[in-house]
Design a protein around this motif. Structure first.
Motif, short mmCIF file in Angstrom:
data_model
loop_
_atom_site.label_atom_id
_atom_site.label_comp_id
_atom_site.label_asym_id
_atom_site.label_seq_id
_atom_site.Cartn_x
_atom_site.Cartn_y
_atom_site.Cartn_z
N UNK A 159 0.78 -1.05 0.11
CA UNK A 159 0.03 0.06 -0.03
C UNK A 159 0.75 1.28 0.07
N UNK A 160 0.46 2.17 -0.57
CA UNK A 160 1.23 3.56 -0.72
C UNK A 160 0.94 4.22 0.71
N UNK A 161 1.50 5.42 0.86
CA UNK A 161 1.57 6.23 2.27
C UNK A 161 -0.09 6.46 2.30
N UNK A 162 -0.61 7.24 1.35
CA UNK A 162 -1.81 7.61 1.51
C UNK A 162 -2.77 6.77 2.01
N UNK A 163 -2.90 5.54 1.55
CA UNK A 163 -3.77 4.34 1.84
C UNK A 163 -3.41 4.07 3.20
N UNK A 164 -2.24 3.93 3.47
CA UNK A 164 -1.66 3.42 4.79
C UNK A 164 -2.43 4.40 5.91
N UNK A 165 -2.19 6.04 5.50
CA UNK A 165 -2.94 6.60 6.59
C UNK A 165 -4.30 6.66 6.82
N UNK A 166 -5.01 6.22 5.54
CA UNK A 166 -6.37 6.30 5.65
C UNK A 166 -6.96 5.25 6.53
N UNK A 167 -6.26 4.02 6.27
CA UNK A 167 -6.87 2.69 6.97
C UNK A 167 -6.22 2.93 8.24
N UNK A 168 -5.06 3.52 8.76
CA UNK A 168 -4.61 3.63 10.08
C UNK A 168 -5.89 4.53 10.78
N UNK A 169 -6.13 5.65 10.25
CA UNK A 169 -7.00 6.45 10.71
C UNK A 169 -8.38 5.96 11.16
N UNK A 170 -8.94 4.91 10.21
CA UNK A 170 -10.18 4.30 10.28
C UNK A 170 -10.35 3.40 11.47
N UNK A 171 -9.17 2.57 11.56
CA UNK A 171 -8.64 1.54 12.83
C UNK A 171 -8.75 2.63 14.26
N UNK A 172 -8.13 3.69 14.20
CA UNK A 172 -8.07 4.62 15.35
C UNK A 172 -9.35 4.99 15.82
N UNK A 173 -10.11 5.38 14.76
CA UNK A 173 -11.58 6.07 15.12
C UNK A 173 -12.18 4.82 15.43
N UNK A 174 -12.26 3.53 15.17
CA UNK A 174 -12.90 2.36 15.87
C UNK A 174 -12.74 2.44 17.02
N UNK A 175 -11.38 2.44 17.42
CA UNK A 175 -10.84 2.15 18.88
C UNK A 175 -11.37 3.34 19.66
N UNK A 176 -11.28 4.53 19.27
CA UNK A 176 -11.86 5.73 19.92
C UNK A 176 -13.13 5.77 20.26
N UNK A 177 -14.03 5.30 18.96
CA UNK A 177 -15.50 5.49 18.97
C UNK A 177 -15.96 4.35 19.84
N UNK A 178 -15.41 3.25 19.56
CA UNK A 178 -15.73 1.96 20.44
C UNK A 178 -16.02 2.17 21.82
N UNK A 179 -14.75 2.68 22.22
CA UNK A 179 -14.68 3.10 23.80
C UNK A 179 -15.84 4.02 24.25
N UNK A 180 -16.17 5.31 23.36
CA UNK A 180 -17.00 6.12 23.94
C UNK A 180 -18.32 5.46 23.92
N UNK A 181 -18.65 4.40 22.86
CA UNK A 181 -19.77 3.67 23.06
C UNK A 181 -20.11 2.99 23.99
#
Length: 225
Positions: A159-181
């Protein structure tokens, strides 16, 4: 995979430092929740997060937490691990499969610490729960599972850097929002969520050490897209 294919290398001081700090934080949180009933911080955060509830937001938070249910998480992890194995990503499959161990670890500490769940007298309960409250099993699993995905994404050359950043952000959002939920649904206190996150980080540090020390990345001869 043969056991002797692993190379057990010395843990560097930075890894030891991070691991030690996480252990101390988790021990402190464990002692705190054993010694004290829910205090102002837990109750205040729960009320703030639950302040603007709506049917649409309720459904969204329930959906976010759905991935952390035991039956769903087991099927999800095993399916993805088998897919990785079929694609010849053996180490990645093992890394992902190891995230199921977090459920055993979480249950052990739940029984050991034996902290009651939030009650309807203090918070709004939007989800039926079982087992004890500390640490949050959902947050523990999300941290280890999505953290492992981040490791694999950042360590691949497919994967190129842009795709890596996008996928990483999605995973981080799932962790944070999952915790809030978990707090939003009234299933956990803030300290439960924090404990699950810290314990998840501890397990992730261990998994990352063996994964990164024994692979130069996801093997791939294809050009990055």
């Amino acid at each position: 995979m043969r056991l002797n294919s692993f190379q057990f290398k010395k843990v560097n001081p930075v890894e030891w430092g991070i691991f030690a700090v996480l252990i101390l934080i988790f021990l402190f949180l464990s002692c705190y929740v054993i010694a004290e009933p829910p205090q102002y911080l837990d109750i205040h955060i729960s009320k703030e997060i639950q302040e603007n509830q709506s049917l649409r937001l309720n459904n969204f938070m329930i959906w976010i937490s759905w991935f952390g249910r035991t039956s769903i998480s087991v099927v999800l992890v095993i399916s993805l691990s088998l897919a990785l194995l079929l694609l010849q990503f053996k180490r990645e499959a093992i890394l992902l499969l190891s995230t199921l161990f977090s459920g055993v670890v979480g249950l052990f500490f739940k029984v050991l610490i034996n902290r009651p769940r939030p009650s309807a007298k203090l918070v709004t309960l939007l989800e039926d729960t079982k087992f004890q409250s500390f640490p949050s099993g959902h947050v523990l699993f999300y941290t280890v599972f999505f953290g492992s995905l981040i490791l694999m994404v950042m360590n691949t050359n497919k994967l190129n850097k842009t795709v890596k950043v996008i996928l990483t952000l999605i995973c981080l959002v799932m962790i944070v929002v999952g915790a809030i939920s978990r707090v939003y649904l009234g299933a956990h206190w803030f300290t439960d969520v924090l404990g699950g996150f810290v314990l998840g980080c501890i397990l992730l540090v261990i998994a990352a050490h063996f994964y990164l020390e024994n692979t130069g990345g996801i093997y791939n001869k294809q050009k990055a897209f």
